[in-house]
Design a protein around this motif. Sequence first.
Motif, PDB file in Angstrom:
ATOM      1  N   ILE A  97     -32.365  41.441 -12.822  1.00 49.59           N
ATOM      2  CA  ILE A  97     -33.236  40.809 -13.821  1.00 49.59           C
ATOM      3  C   ILE A  97     -32.407  40.076 -14.859  1.00 49.59           C
ATOM      4  O   ILE A  97     -32.821  39.032 -15.383  1.00 49.59           O
ATOM      5  CB  ILE A  97     -34.161  41.863 -14.464  1.00 49.59           C
ATOM      6  CG1 ILE A  97     -35.188  42.337 -13.419  1.00 49.59           C
ATOM      7  CG2 ILE A  97     -34.884  41.311 -15.688  1.00 49.59           C
ATOM      8  CD1 ILE A  97     -36.192  43.336 -13.918  1.00 49.59           C
ATOM      9  N   ARG A 101     -32.777  36.063 -15.875  1.00 46.98           N
ATOM     10  CA  ARG A 101     -32.900  35.542 -17.243  1.00 46.98           C
ATOM     11  C   ARG A 101     -32.057  34.295 -17.461  1.00 46.98           C
ATOM     12  O   ARG A 101     -32.344  33.485 -18.346  1.00 46.98           O
ATOM     13  CB  ARG A 101     -32.489  36.613 -18.253  1.00 46.98           C
ATOM     14  CG  ARG A 101     -33.471  37.773 -18.349  1.00 46.98           C
ATOM     15  CD  ARG A 101     -32.918  38.850 -19.266  1.00 46.98           C
ATOM     16  NE  ARG A 101     -32.583  38.295 -20.568  1.00 46.98           N
ATOM     17  CZ  ARG A 101     -31.577  38.724 -21.331  1.00 46.98           C
ATOM     18  NH1 ARG A 101     -30.776  39.684 -20.901  1.00 46.98           N
ATOM     19  NH2 ARG A 101     -31.358  38.188 -22.514  1.00 46.98           N
ATOM     20  N   ARG A 107     -40.596  34.309 -17.262  1.00 48.49           N
ATOM     21  CA  ARG A 107     -40.302  35.734 -17.323  1.00 48.49           C
ATOM     22  C   ARG A 107     -41.429  36.567 -16.706  1.00 48.49           C
ATOM     23  O   ARG A 107     -41.180  37.582 -16.060  1.00 48.49           O
ATOM     24  CB  ARG A 107     -40.085  36.164 -18.775  1.00 48.49           C
ATOM     25  CG  ARG A 107     -38.745  35.721 -19.354  1.00 48.49           C
ATOM     26  CD  ARG A 107     -38.448  36.478 -20.623  1.00 48.49           C
ATOM     27  NE  ARG A 107     -37.106  36.210 -21.115  1.00 48.49           N
ATOM     28  CZ  ARG A 107     -36.522  36.884 -22.109  1.00 48.49           C
ATOM     29  NH1 ARG A 107     -37.183  37.857 -22.708  1.00 48.49           N
ATOM     30  NH2 ARG A 107     -35.306  36.586 -22.489  1.00 48.49           N
ATOM     31  N   SER A 108     -42.648  36.144 -16.930  1.00 50.79           N
ATOM     32  CA  SER A 108     -43.785  36.915 -16.407  1.00 50.79           C
ATOM     33  C   SER A 108     -43.804  36.953 -14.889  1.00 50.79           C
ATOM     34  O   SER A 108     -44.453  37.818 -14.294  1.00 50.79           O
ATOM     35  CB  SER A 108     -45.096  36.334 -16.920  1.00 50.79           C
ATOM     36  OG  SER A 108     -45.254  34.994 -16.469  1.00 50.79           O
ATOM     37  N   ARG A 257     -40.201  42.673 -22.503  1.00 47.57           N
ATOM     38  CA  ARG A 257     -39.512  41.878 -23.537  1.00 47.57           C
ATOM     39  C   ARG A 257     -38.443  42.694 -24.244  1.00 47.57           C
ATOM     40  O   ARG A 257     -37.359  42.193 -24.546  1.00 47.57           O
ATOM     41  CB  ARG A 257     -40.534  41.347 -24.544  1.00 47.57           C
ATOM     42  CG  ARG A 257     -41.383  40.193 -24.004  1.00 47.57           C
ATOM     43  CD  ARG A 257     -42.184  39.535 -25.115  1.00 47.57           C
ATOM     44  NE  ARG A 257     -43.215  40.412 -25.645  1.00 47.57           N
ATOM     45  CZ  ARG A 257     -44.438  40.493 -25.152  1.00 47.57           C
ATOM     46  NH1 ARG A 257     -44.789  39.771 -24.110  1.00 47.57           N
ATOM     47  NH2 ARG A 257     -45.328  41.303 -25.712  1.00 47.57           N
ATOM     48  N   THR A 260     -35.397  43.293 -21.831  1.00 48.57           N
ATOM     49  CA  THR A 260     -34.646  42.092 -21.438  1.00 48.57           C
ATOM     50  C   THR A 260     -34.229  41.249 -22.625  1.00 48.57           C
ATOM     51  O   THR A 260     -33.732  40.131 -22.453  1.00 48.57           O
ATOM     52  CB  THR A 260     -35.494  41.228 -20.483  1.00 48.57           C
ATOM     53  OG1 THR A 260     -36.710  40.845 -21.121  1.00 48.57           O
ATOM     54  CG2 THR A 260     -35.804  41.985 -19.199  1.00 48.57           C
ATOM     55  N   SER A 261     -34.459  41.753 -23.838  1.00 48.24           N
ATOM     56  CA  SER A 261     -34.055  40.989 -25.025  1.00 48.24           C
ATOM     57  C   SER A 261     -32.543  41.053 -25.184  1.00 48.24           C
ATOM     58  O   SER A 261     -31.884  41.998 -24.747  1.00 48.24           O
ATOM     59  CB  SER A 261     -34.722  41.537 -26.286  1.00 48.24           C
ATOM     60  OG  SER A 261     -34.357  42.880 -26.484  1.00 48.24           O
TER      61      SER A 261
END
Length: 262
Positions: A97, A101, A107-108, A257, A260-261
């Motif tokens: 993932i 990015r 992202r969805s 979110r 993966t931030s």
Amino acid sequence: MTTLSPAQRTLRTVQDSATMLDRNIRHTLRSPDTMIMTIALPVIILLMFVYVFGGAMDVGPVTYIDYVVPGIILLCAGFGASTTAVSLSTDLADGIIDRFRTMAIARSAVLTGHVTESVIRNLITSGIVIGVAVAIGFRPTTDPLRWLGVAGLLAMFVFALSWLSAALGLLARNPEAANGFTFVFMFLPYVSSAFVPTESMPVWLHWFAENQPVTPVIETMRGLLMGTPIGHSGVLAVLWCSGIALAGYVAAGVLFRRRTSV
């Protein structure tokens, strides 16, 4: 930087989701363990309940196989949907993932791909279970319209559990924990009207079995398959599925979110 219109963003999201769906389907097809668990386990569970426990069960005027098949379908669907948590947690642990990015994809699409693959896989598995059930004596007395209702309700149920499973997979810190979090998916059908009438349970357990989300879904599916009245179970089933799907969708979006931030 090019600014996309809303229509272009929607089209891009759909295309990215289709790509993620294709990826997840390929992973499933290339995994012997997943294929065995997806196809063989539901059939084994069906045969076990019909031939091992069926002779000891008294469910009234219907045969046990006619009574139990709707519960078996939902039990297997819940098990199949729970694998979404493990798959998503594995993607996070493996770092794929993080690679996504860095790419120009929505992202969805990652979440949508996992959930859509789960729905397709479990609908196919349910079809196989129904086929085997018919071969060993299951005799649904329904019509094409009610069959569509069964398919629609099953899709709603799997869709809801898949989103909830995705949220649990994002909440877990590793695939092993994700697998443990989804234990409730396997537990709830046993404490419902799936295998025995709730009236045969102790008072305190009867109350829980009647008011948990799986029972109205099973009662609705059983009524649709056997041509019997479903009463208010249909409304409750749709409300439960919609509520679980919404809660899972929102929670999965927030947790994704956060995980993966930067």
